[in-house]
Scaffold this active site. Structure first.
Site, PDB file in Angstrom:
ATOM      1  NE  ARG A   1     -17.295  93.419  39.688  1.00 20.62           N
ATOM      2  CZ  ARG A   1     -17.074  92.574  40.840  1.00 20.62           C
ATOM      3  NH1 ARG A   1     -18.310  91.839  41.238  1.00 20.62           N
ATOM      4  NH2 ARG A   1     -16.338  92.448  41.690  1.00 20.62           N
TER       5      ARG A   1
ATOM      6  CG  ASP B   1      -9.791  84.089  29.116  1.00 18.42           C
ATOM      7  OD1 ASP B   1      -8.483  83.478  29.689  1.00 18.42           O
ATOM      8  OD2 ASP B   1     -10.784  83.530  29.477  1.00 18.42           O
TER       9      ASP B   1
ATOM     10  CG  PHE C   1      -8.424  82.121  22.876  1.00 20.53           C
ATOM     11  CD1 PHE C   1      -7.874  80.804  22.321  1.00 20.53           C
ATOM     12  CD2 PHE C   1      -7.481  83.201  22.872  1.00 20.53           C
ATOM     13  CE1 PHE C   1      -6.776  81.034  21.522  1.00 20.53           C
ATOM     14  CE2 PHE C   1      -6.314  83.185  22.225  1.00 20.53           C
ATOM     15  CZ  PHE C   1      -5.926  82.061  21.582  1.00 20.53           C
TER      16      PHE C   1
ATOM     17  CG  ASP D   1     -13.498  78.848  21.621  1.00 19.30           C
ATOM     18  OD1 ASP D   1     -13.110  79.266  22.421  1.00 19.30           O
ATOM     19  OD2 ASP D   1     -13.274  77.615  21.137  1.00 19.30           O
ATOM     20  CB  SER D   2     -10.679  76.356  17.656  1.00 20.81           C
ATOM     21  OG  SER D   2     -10.454  76.204  18.872  1.00 20.81           O
TER      22      SER D   2
ATOM     23  CB  ALA E   1      -7.050  82.154  18.128  1.00 17.71           C
TER      24      ALA E   1
ATOM     25  CB  CYS F   1      -5.195  80.207  32.748  1.00 13.64           C
ATOM     26  SG  CYS F   1      -5.534  79.497  31.266  1.00 13.64           S
TER      27      CYS F   1
HETATM   28  N1  SAH Z   1     -12.831  83.573  27.658  1.00 11.36           N
HETATM   29  C1  SAH Z   1     -13.629  82.236  27.907  1.00 11.36           C
HETATM   30  C2  SAH Z   1     -12.749  81.057  28.433  1.00 11.36           C
HETATM   31  C3  SAH Z   1     -11.491  80.697  27.282  1.00 11.36           C
HETATM   32  S1  SAH Z   1     -10.942  79.077  27.501  1.00 11.36           S
HETATM   33  C4  SAH Z   1     -14.596  82.329  28.913  1.00 11.36           C
HETATM   34  O1  SAH Z   1     -14.705  83.674  29.428  1.00 11.36           O
HETATM   35  O2  SAH Z   1     -15.381  81.813  29.210  1.00 11.36           O
HETATM   36  C5  SAH Z   1     -10.004  79.092  26.210  1.00 11.36           C
HETATM   37  C6  SAH Z   1     -10.780  78.618  24.836  1.00 11.36           C
HETATM   38  O3  SAH Z   1      -9.767  78.895  23.859  1.00 11.36           O
HETATM   39  C7  SAH Z   1     -11.644  77.274  24.791  1.00 11.36           C
HETATM   40  O4  SAH Z   1     -13.030  77.611  24.763  1.00 11.36           O
HETATM   41  C8  SAH Z   1     -10.775  76.686  23.453  1.00 11.36           C
HETATM   42  O5  SAH Z   1     -11.927  76.015  22.907  1.00 11.36           O
HETATM   43  C9  SAH Z   1     -10.343  77.692  22.916  1.00 11.36           C
HETATM   44  N2  SAH Z   1      -9.181  77.389  22.066  1.00 11.36           N
HETATM   45  C10 SAH Z   1      -8.124  76.735  22.328  1.00 11.36           C
HETATM   46  N3  SAH Z   1      -7.214  76.989  21.161  1.00 11.36           N
HETATM   47  C11 SAH Z   1      -7.816  77.822  20.255  1.00 11.36           C
HETATM   48  C12 SAH Z   1      -7.364  78.382  19.196  1.00 11.36           C
HETATM   49  N4  SAH Z   1      -6.058  77.710  18.264  1.00 11.36           N
HETATM   50  N5  SAH Z   1      -8.133  79.094  18.385  1.00 11.36           N
HETATM   51  C13 SAH Z   1      -9.312  79.495  18.871  1.00 11.36           C
HETATM   52  N6  SAH Z   1      -9.718  78.822  19.974  1.00 11.36           N
HETATM   53  C14 SAH Z   1      -9.185  78.044  20.740  1.00 11.36           C
END
Ligand code: SAH
Length: 388
Positions: free
Chosen positions: A206, A292, A221, A243-244, A272, A332
């Site tokens: 928000r 994130d 991410f 995202d990966s 990322a 987190c």
């Molecule tokens: N921001 C999101 C939650 C992120 S959870 C939301 O608001 O809902 C973390 C995410 O990072 C996951 O989707 C996972 O697939 C991704 N991830 C994990 N390692 C990664 C990397 N090295 N590069 C890109 N994405 C990655």
């Protein structure tokens, strides 16, 4: 009530903690086994009822300060209280974390509500033994279409529990539409990550929506686009989200269409660190970047390596921000405490050769309340920084 008893001796600072650790137990009576209900006494004084697990360092999880069984009636009462609390804190919202374990006095239990679909996770033997009762309690309290068990967490292993998942009741939704702050999101309960959606970022999403107007926004991410969609709805100039996971990106793209913002959003399946490095190398700029990542620090021992990851990703993101640019940096990892995160960000800024002011800080939303006396229940920390 059973006559199984745990005598403990805790330090004053821990007297109101929701757990009794193994090292605090002095002796037991009645030979309690995994999942048994025990009466807990601390220095001779009755402090409450808990669930016992001889195979866990968290020897007892307390669920009541009275002498009462955790049966159908108490489960229903707790669910009702959890529901009332969320109605008061999140007026108008219908989808949220309905039960957040210890904070809702249902230790070791998580329930997420996606419209009429409920997803359950258990982290304690006693809760796992009660899965049928939990289903009944949900069905008798809410309008339930399905209950799905999503027990794929590594945290279960330290409790001596195996990973498992499957429908406990009804057919789980694979394309449930939920809403958060007025935005719509598709949730795939069966194939999604964790329980399907990350409700914990409600507040920060928000905040992003409020700050993003006319900015070029990068969501790193992005998962199913929680931040990206909010940025687009907040009239970001453009939104790029990375995202990966290809599966996550494809749901994110569907979410953009659902919210009629697909013309402003681009979703990229990429790793990322490499992606940010490339942007920095090419001299590309974004006016607002959200990081994130998944938890880089999963235990106390993994702290140093995890810190490295946070520092690297943050310094890369800082490099692509112009003056006045905003960084939303989230963690987190429970073990990255506020001060550690502050220090990590300061080091990353040093690496990137940037100066920042702190615009805001935020944490997990009110459907993940953390307990004053149980610091383990706090894990999400976000800084919003502005380049000066
Ligand atoms: N921001 C999101 C939650 C992120 S959870 C939301 O608001 O809902 C973390 C995410 O990072 C996951 O989707 C996972 O697939 C991704 N991830 C994990 N390692 C990664 C990397 N090295 N590069 C890109 N994405 C990655």
């Amino acid at each position: 009530m059973p006559e199984k008893v745990v005598h403990a001796s805790r330090k004053r600072t821990r007297e109101r903690h929701a757990w009794v650790f193994a090292r605090e137990v002095q002796r037991t009576e009645g030979d309690p086994g995994p999942g048994d209900t025990v009466l807990v006494y601390d220095k001779g004084k009755f402090i409450g009822c808990g669930m016992y697990n001889p195979n866990s360092l968290i020897r007892v999880r307390l669920y009541s300060t009275k002498k009462e069984e955790l049966g159908l009636d108490l489960l229903k009462k707790r669910l009702e209280q959890a529901w009332q609390y969320r109605q008061a804190q999140l007026p108008g919202e219908t989808d949220f974390r309905l039960v957040y374990g210890e904070s809702d006095r249902l230790p070791g239990l998580v329930v997420d509500k996606y419209d009429r679909h409920f997803v359950v996770q258990t982290y304690a033997v006693a809760m796992e033994q009660r899965l049928d009762l939990i289903c009944q309690a949900l069905a008798q309290t809410f309008d339930v279409e399905s209950v799905f068990e999503k027990n794929d967490s590594r945290l279960r292993e330290v409790e001596g529990l195996v990973r498992r998942e499957g429908a406990l009741y009804g057919e789980p939704g694979r394309r449930v539409v939920i809403s958060e702050n007025g935005a719509g999101f598709y949730v795939d309960i069966v194939n999604g990550q964790k329980t399907g959606y990350y409700f914990d970022q409600r507040i920060t999403r928000r905040r992003v929506r409020e700050l993003v107007c006319n900015r070029r926004f990068l969501d790193v991410f992005c998962y199913t686009g929680g931040f990206a969609i909010n940025a687009a709805l907040g009239r970001a100039a453009t939104v790029v989200a990375v995202d990966s996971s290809a599966a996550a990106c494809s749901i994110a793209a569907a979410n953009a269409e659902l919210n009629k913002v697909e013309d402003r959003c681009q979703f990229v399946g990429a790793e990322a660190f490499g992606y940010l490095r490339q942007l920095a190398r090419n001299g590309e700029k974004f006016d607002m970047v959200c990081l994130d990542p998944p938890a880089f620090i999963k235990s106390r021992r993994g702290r140093e390596r995890g810190l490295e990851g946070y520092r690297t990703i943050n310094s890369l993101a800082m490099k692509i921000l112009p003056k006045g640019g905003l960084l939303v940096s989230c963690s987190c990892s429970h073990y990255l405490f506020w001060q550690d995160m502050f220090d990590m960000l300061a080091a990353a800024a040093q690496d990137a050769g940037r100066s920042f002011m702190v615009l805001d800080r935020s944490t997990q939303g009110p459907d993940h309340p953390f307990l004053f006396n149980t610091p383990e229940s706090e894990y999400l920390r976000c800084f919003i920084l502005r380049v000066i």
